[in-house]
Design an enzyme around this catalytic site. Structure first.
Site, PDB file in Angstrom:
ATOM      1  N   SER A   1       4.612  60.837  62.659  1.00 53.59           N
ATOM      2  CA  SER A   1       5.847  61.589  62.466  1.00 53.59           C
ATOM      3  C   SER A   1       6.276  62.370  63.696  1.00 53.59           C
ATOM      4  CB  SER A   1       5.665  62.565  61.306  1.00 53.59           C
ATOM      5  OG  SER A   1       4.455  63.283  61.501  1.00 53.59           O
TER       6      SER A   1
ATOM      7  N   THR B   1       7.301  66.939  60.814  1.00 53.20           N
ATOM      8  CA  THR B   1       7.523  67.564  62.119  1.00 53.20           C
ATOM      9  C   THR B   1       6.468  68.608  62.434  1.00 53.20           C
ATOM     10  OG1 THR B   1       9.883  67.270  61.928  1.00 53.20           O
ATOM     11  CG2 THR B   1       9.170  69.133  63.259  1.00 53.20           C
TER      12      THR B   1
ATOM     13  N   THR C   1       9.524  66.100  66.872  1.00 50.56           N
ATOM     14  CA  THR C   1       9.436  65.146  65.763  1.00 50.56           C
ATOM     15  C   THR C   1       9.949  63.770  66.172  1.00 50.56           C
ATOM     16  OG1 THR C   1      10.040  64.873  63.425  1.00 50.56           O
ATOM     17  CG2 THR C   1      11.773  65.604  64.879  1.00 50.56           C
TER      18      THR C   1
ATOM     19  N   ARG D   1      20.695  58.814  64.631  1.00 53.45           N
ATOM     20  CA  ARG D   1      20.613  60.018  63.801  1.00 53.45           C
ATOM     21  C   ARG D   1      19.749  61.090  64.486  1.00 53.45           C
ATOM     22  NH1 ARG D   1      16.264  63.137  61.316  1.00 53.45           N
ATOM     23  NH2 ARG D   1      17.110  64.146  59.473  1.00 53.45           N
ATOM     24  N   VAL D   2      20.250  62.309  64.457  1.00 50.23           N
ATOM     25  CA  VAL D   2      19.491  63.449  64.977  1.00 50.23           C
ATOM     26  C   VAL D   2      19.333  64.445  63.843  1.00 50.23           C
ATOM     27  CG1 VAL D   2      19.611  65.429  66.561  1.00 50.23           C
ATOM     28  CG2 VAL D   2      20.226  63.139  67.371  1.00 50.23           C
ATOM     29  N   GLY D   3      18.147  64.983  63.688  1.00 52.12           N
ATOM     30  CA  GLY D   3      17.910  65.943  62.615  1.00 52.12           C
ATOM     31  C   GLY D   3      18.039  67.378  63.086  1.00 52.12           C
TER      32      GLY D   3
ATOM     33  N   THR E   1      10.738  72.373  58.546  1.00 58.57           N
ATOM     34  CA  THR E   1      10.289  70.990  58.426  1.00 58.57           C
ATOM     35  C   THR E   1      10.906  70.420  57.161  1.00 58.57           C
ATOM     36  OG1 THR E   1       8.339  69.560  58.254  1.00 58.57           O
ATOM     37  CG2 THR E   1       8.166  71.724  57.251  1.00 58.57           C
ATOM     38  N   GLY E   2      11.035  69.115  57.132  1.00 61.02           N
ATOM     39  CA  GLY E   2      11.629  68.491  55.952  1.00 61.02           C
ATOM     40  C   GLY E   2      12.966  67.868  56.277  1.00 61.02           C
TER      41      GLY E   2
HETATM   42  C1  SD4 Z   1      14.151  65.682  60.598  1.00 60.20           C
HETATM   43  N1  SD4 Z   1      13.230  67.812  60.070  1.00 60.20           N
HETATM   44  O1  SD4 Z   1      14.292  64.850  61.474  1.00 60.20           O
HETATM   45  C2  SD4 Z   1      12.932  66.536  60.630  1.00 60.20           C
HETATM   46  C3  SD4 Z   1      11.828  65.826  59.937  1.00 60.20           C
HETATM   47  C4  SD4 Z   1      10.731  66.732  59.546  1.00 60.20           C
HETATM   48  O2  SD4 Z   1       8.795  67.258  58.577  1.00 60.20           O
HETATM   49  O3  SD4 Z   1      10.739  67.876  59.670  1.00 60.20           O
HETATM   50  N2  SD4 Z   1       9.706  66.408  58.997  1.00 60.20           N
HETATM   51  O4  SD4 Z   1      14.953  65.834  59.687  1.00 60.20           O
END
Ligand code: SD4
Length: 332
Positions: A88, A190, A208, A218-220, A241-242
């Protein structure tokens, strides 16, 4: 089916205990903390998920030798980025739906300097590129090809980030997915890391490979200062995270820091931010978000939508993995 995180325990890690034992055996060895003009809590580092344990140890080596928080967080998360078994973050990360590993990272110091890279390919340590953006450019964020060109100019080497294992998982996903990006509770982890050094200064890093099988491009939230990470040296620091889309929607990490500014503890601030996420989303299926925060006094808070979020805490006295409190139980 139960996920591995259903079983994650609140536990002192035995090897971790050995490590702490070593530190405690001679607590002041190598510690060169400059004098401070306020009551600094002593160095500490916290980070998300189980991989935070190893990352914290690398960060702690710096902090316990009187090093700066910014150096500690960079060094710490690089351990996770360079571990091919962690799917990840960095090398070995699961790819997007087109089979490309694209990385997001950001870093922020005690003077509110910050740097970020997003949609970066073929560079093993995006956090170090983010730091170079912070230190060597007038900008905060570089993305895609521009970020890669900058990394190569700065001396980073091109590497293939797609391991055989990640490729196999992606190929298996393609068989059943219909090319549909789905976020679930298992496919992202992450690392966000927050540290206080012996001077009482804060810094944070977040890195991440993002949501597995995301759309190309795509960017988070993770590389976005204020979403995946925020540091305000007067108050505290937070990371997320998430599901990044949900975190961005509420400017997650900056909200946690603002809530602390208003007097909330880190725990309460994380809880309020999670509540806000829940209020803003009608459908919470698979919507896992966790926040982790520290304040200037060294208090730590963490909270998530679903059970299963955990975090590592390392200081002179402890080196443990803790389960965060949460709103919703995972159902089988
Ligand atoms: C995302 N927040 O790319 C990141 C992924 C993540 O724990 O945090 N995973 O959306």
């Amino acid at each position: 089916m139960k996920s591995r995180r259903d079983f994650i325990r609140i536990a002192a890690i035995s090897s971790a205990t050995a490590f702490v034992g070593k530190i405690l055996a001679n607590p002041t060895e190598n510690l060169k903390f400059p004098k401070t003009n306020f009551n600094a809590p002593g160095p500490m580092v916290v980070s998300t998920w189980e991989h935070g344990i190893e990352a914290n140890r690398a960060a702690w080596k710096i902090l316990s030798n009187g090093g700066m928080a910014i150096d500690a967080v960079e060094k710490g998360v690089k351990v996770t980025e360079s571990d091919p078994l962690i799917t990840s973050v960095g090398l070995g990360g699961l790819p997007d739906r087109d089979g490309k590993v694209t990385l997001d990272a950001c870093i922020m110091d005690h003077q509110s300097n910050c740097g970020a890279v997003a949609f970066l390919e073929n560079i093993e340590n995006p956090i170090s590129v983010a730091r170079k953006v912070m230190e060597n450019t007038p900008h905060v964020m570089l993305v895609g090809k521009g970020a890669q060109d900058f990394a190569l100019e700065s001396g980073f080497k091109k590497v293939n980030l797609l391991t055989e294992n990640a490729k196999k998982e992606w190929e298996a996903w393609k068989m059943s997915s219909k090319y549909k990006s789905v976020i679930n509770i298992e496919n992202h982890d992450t690392i966000g890391m927050l540290a206080i050094d012996g001077n009482g200064n804060l810094a944070g890093a977040c890195t991440t490979s993002g949501m597995a099988y995301k759309m190309h491009g795509r960017v988070g939230d993770s590389p976005i200062i204020g979403a995946g990470l925020f540091v305000d040296n007067e108050i505290g620091a937070a990371c997320a995270t998430g599901m990044g889309e949900a975190v961005i929607r509420i400017a997650g990490s900056s909200i946690v820091v603002e809530l602390m500014r208003q007097g909330h503890s880190p725990q309460k601030a994380c809880e309020e931010a999670v509540k806000r996420i829940i209020q803003k989303h009608k459908n919470l299926e698979n919507l896992q978000v966790g926040f982790l925060a520290i304040n200037k006094s060294g208090e730590v808070g963490a909270f998530s939508v679903y059970e299963g979020f955990n975090y590592a805490v390392t200081s002179r006295d402890i080196d443990i993995l803790k389960n965060a409190k949460y709103v919703k139980k995972l159902v089988e």
